[in-house]
Motif scaffolding. Structure first.
Motif, PDB file in Angstrom:
ATOM      1  N   SER A   1       0.836  -1.205   0.000  1.00 27.61           N
ATOM      2  CA  SER A   1       0.000   0.000   0.000  1.00 27.61           C
ATOM      3  C   SER A   1       0.869   1.252   0.000  1.00 27.61           C
ATOM      4  N   ALA A   2       0.210   2.399   0.109  1.00 24.99           N
ATOM      5  CA  ALA A   2       0.912   3.692   0.108  1.00 24.99           C
ATOM      6  C   ALA A   2       1.818   3.871   1.319  1.00 24.99           C
ATOM      7  N   THR A   3       1.616   3.060   2.365  1.00 22.51           N
ATOM      8  CA  THR A   3       2.453   3.219   3.559  1.00 22.51           C
ATOM      9  C   THR A   3       3.576   2.183   3.615  1.00 22.51           C
ATOM     10  N   SER A   4       3.723   1.376   2.565  1.00 24.31           N
ATOM     11  CA  SER A   4       4.814   0.399   2.511  1.00 24.31           C
ATOM     12  C   SER A   4       6.106   1.066   2.029  1.00 24.31           C
ATOM     13  N   TYR A   5       7.193   0.308   2.067  1.00 21.87           N
ATOM     14  CA  TYR A   5       8.502   0.717   1.510  1.00 21.87           C
ATOM     15  C   TYR A   5       9.130   1.889   2.253  1.00 21.87           C
ATOM     16  N   ALA A   6       8.867   1.971   3.560  1.00 22.06           N
ATOM     17  CA  ALA A   6       9.458   3.060   4.352  1.00 22.06           C
ATOM     18  C   ALA A   6      10.982   3.131   4.250  1.00 22.06           C
ATOM     19  N   PRO A   7      11.718   1.987   4.207  1.00 18.52           N
ATOM     20  CA  PRO A   7      13.179   2.107   4.134  1.00 18.52           C
ATOM     21  C   PRO A   7      13.660   2.903   2.918  1.00 18.52           C
ATOM     22  N   LEU A   8      12.961   2.789   1.794  1.00 13.93           N
ATOM     23  CA  LEU A   8      13.342   3.564   0.607  1.00 13.93           C
ATOM     24  C   LEU A   8      12.765   4.979   0.660  1.00 13.93           C
ATOM     25  N   VAL A   9      11.473   5.054   0.948  1.00 13.04           N
ATOM     26  CA  VAL A   9      10.789   6.349   0.885  1.00 13.04           C
ATOM     27  C   VAL A   9      11.358   7.332   1.902  1.00 13.04           C
ATOM     28  N   ASP A  10      11.590   6.852   3.132  1.00 10.77           N
ATOM     29  CA  ASP A  10      12.156   7.736   4.164  1.00 10.77           C
ATOM     30  C   ASP A  10      13.523   8.264   3.732  1.00 10.77           C
ATOM     31  N   PHE A  11      14.303   7.380   3.122  1.00 11.70           N
ATOM     32  CA  PHE A  11      15.651   7.786   2.692  1.00 11.70           C
ATOM     33  C   PHE A  11      15.569   8.824   1.570  1.00 11.70           C
ATOM     34  N   TRP A  12      14.793   8.499   0.529  1.00 12.64           N
ATOM     35  CA  TRP A  12      14.696   9.427  -0.607  1.00 12.64           C
ATOM     36  C   TRP A  12      14.175  10.792  -0.157  1.00 12.64           C
ATOM     37  N   ALA A  13      13.112  10.794   0.658  1.00 18.36           N
ATOM     38  CA  ALA A  13      12.501  12.060   1.067  1.00 18.36           C
ATOM     39  C   ALA A  13      13.426  12.865   1.983  1.00 18.36           C
ATOM     40  N   SER A  14      14.188  12.174   2.819  1.00 19.21           N
ATOM     41  CA  SER A  14      15.098  12.907   3.720  1.00 19.21           C
ATOM     42  C   SER A  14      16.361  13.364   2.998  1.00 19.21           C
ATOM     43  N   HIS A  15      16.515  12.923   1.742  1.00 18.28           N
ATOM     44  CA  HIS A  15      17.664  13.346   0.936  1.00 18.28           C
ATOM     45  C   HIS A  15      17.221  14.062  -0.341  1.00 18.28           C
ATOM     46  N   GLY A  16      16.113  14.824  -0.247  1.00 15.04           N
ATOM     47  CA  GLY A  16      15.824  15.791  -1.299  1.00 15.04           C
ATOM     48  C   GLY A  16      14.771  15.455  -2.327  1.00 15.04           C
ATOM     49  N   PHE A  17      14.089  14.306  -2.211  1.00 18.02           N
ATOM     50  CA  PHE A  17      13.037  13.962  -3.176  1.00 18.02           C
ATOM     51  C   PHE A  17      11.655  14.096  -2.543  1.00 18.02           C
ATOM     52  N   VAL A  18      10.681  14.489  -3.356  1.00 20.42           N
ATOM     53  CA  VAL A  18       9.277  14.348  -2.969  1.00 20.42           C
ATOM     54  C   VAL A  18       8.809  12.997  -3.509  1.00 20.42           C
ATOM     55  N   VAL A  19       8.265  12.149  -2.629  1.00 20.17           N
ATOM     56  CA  VAL A  19       7.874  10.797  -3.025  1.00 20.17           C
ATOM     57  C   VAL A  19       6.356  10.657  -2.926  1.00 20.17           C
ATOM     58  N   ILE A  20       5.749  10.223  -4.033  1.00 20.80           N
ATOM     59  CA  ILE A  20       4.291  10.059  -4.117  1.00 20.80           C
ATOM     60  C   ILE A  20       3.988   8.570  -4.221  1.00 20.80           C
ATOM     61  N   GLN A  21       3.138   8.053  -3.317  1.00 17.11           N
ATOM     62  CA  GLN A  21       2.832   6.623  -3.282  1.00 17.11           C
ATOM     63  C   GLN A  21       1.321   6.399  -3.329  1.00 17.11           C
ATOM     64  N   PRO A  22       0.794   5.909  -4.460  1.00 20.10           N
ATOM     65  CA  PRO A  22      -0.617   5.533  -4.483  1.00 20.10           C
ATOM     66  C   PRO A  22      -0.821   4.146  -3.867  1.00 20.10           C
ATOM     67  N   THR A  23      -2.030   3.911  -3.345  1.00 18.45           N
ATOM     68  CA  THR A  23      -2.454   2.559  -2.969  1.00 18.45           C
ATOM     69  C   THR A  23      -3.246   1.983  -4.141  1.00 18.45           C
ATOM     70  N   HIS A  24      -2.693   0.944  -4.784  1.00 14.41           N
ATOM     71  CA  HIS A  24      -3.362   0.320  -5.937  1.00 14.41           C
ATOM     72  C   HIS A  24      -4.498  -0.608  -5.477  1.00 14.41           C
ATOM     73  N   LEU A  25      -5.337  -1.000  -6.421  1.00 18.19           N
ATOM     74  CA  LEU A  25      -6.520  -1.802  -6.088  1.00 18.19           C
ATOM     75  C   LEU A  25      -6.190  -3.191  -5.548  1.00 18.19           C
ATOM     76  N   ASP A  26      -4.986  -3.698  -5.811  1.00 23.43           N
ATOM     77  CA  ASP A  26      -4.621  -5.030  -5.310  1.00 23.43           C
ATOM     78  C   ASP A  26      -4.159  -5.002  -3.856  1.00 23.43           C
TER      79      ASP A  26
END
Length: 299
Positions: free
Chosen positions: A52-77
């Protein structure tokens, strides 16, 4: 030689809801952004099956804390939606997933305004797509990959000119005779052609990722690199299985090969790749990779 910058605090907002009548359910997204900085590049991220949109924190937290805006949709599956297998949308989820990523880009103004303090800080000329597993196939289609029909003809081109680069983590390979009977029966869309995937991409594959979806073995996950034209890079991770050391969450139960060093390597290499490919020359690329952890190659 550029040192990795210090992490900055992150503001994350979830859920942000986009109305999506044609989808049957509204689209819920999470947006994570650095609390400071301007002209921030954007990553749209597609999760793996059931996540879901709240998964992958190890990547998302890193990217966002190092200068990226990260957008995560929750898909129907997503398991959070519990869509029944006989739902009429089920055979079309692979296409709806691509539409979810497009919708996020179409509604970037709305997403930007939903995050306190983010307005006016995005760099809309620097947008990348990333995904893991099924999400990597979803992401690859925005880069130019297509799905072959039963006769081997490539389907619709769903690439998006707004996307300038991609990161494909454990992306499924060729279909046809390379699929296991189970995959051929249940996932007929898992038949990609990478012949038109011209956009720059980093493919990340584990050399112990032995999938029940393919009869080929771990090299199946390198097809997107081997079979696509243009500028591509491949990070092969030694000993990595499908979770690539644990990218889908901290201490997630589906991680079969937990390895914080491996996750840290993926964080650094994906960050450096995207910064470099998007023309932000503050990263060291090619990124150094310890030979014990993996191998980086480019073409």
């Amino acid at each position: 030689m550029h040192a990795m910058p210090e992490p900055t605090p992150v503001i994350a907002v979830h859920p942000i809801t986009l109305s999506a009548a044609d989808r049957g359910d509204d689209l819920h997204l999470r947006v994570s952004a650095p609390a400071s900085g301007r002209e921030l590049p954007v990553i749209v991220f597609s999760h793996g099956f059931g996540q879901s949109a709240t998964s992958y924190a190890p990547l998302v937290d890193f990217w966002a804390s190092h200068g990226f805006v990260v957008i995560q949709p929750t898909h129907l599956d997503s398991r959070k939606l519990s869509l029944p297998s006989d739902d009429p949308r089920t055979p079309l989820i692979w296409r709806i997933r691509v539409a979810d990523l497009r919708r996020a880009l179409d509604r970037l103004d709305r997403l930007e305004s939903a995050v306190p303090g983010l307005a006016g800080r995005l760099d809309r000329t620097r947008i990348a797509v990333a995904g893991h597993s099924w999400g990597a196939q979803t992401a690859s289609m925005l880069l130019g990959a297509r799905v072959l029909d039963a006769d081997g003809n490539p389907g619709e081109d769903l690439s998006d000119p707004r996307i300038k680069a991609g990161v494909l983590l454990a992306v499924t390979g060729r279909g046809g005779t390379d699929l296991s009977p189970f995959a051929a029966e249940h996932f007929p869309f898992m038949s990609p052609s990478f012949a038109e995937m011209t956009a720059p991409a980093l493919v990340v594959a584990g050399d112990h990722d032995d999938s029940p979806l393919s009869v080929r073995g771990p090299d199946w996950f390198t097809d997107a690199y081997q079979l696509s034209p243009g500028s591509k890079s491949l990070l092969t991770l030694h000993g990595a299985e499908h979770s690539l050391g644990g990218i889908s969450g901290y201490e997630a139960k589906e991680t079969t090969d937990e390895n914080p060093e491996r996750v840290a390597l993926i964080q650094r290499v994906t960050w450096a790749y995207l910064r470099d490919t998007l023309g932000l020359k503050d990263s060291t690329w090619p990124a150094p990779v310890q030979s014990t952890l993996g191998r980086l190659e480019s073409k």
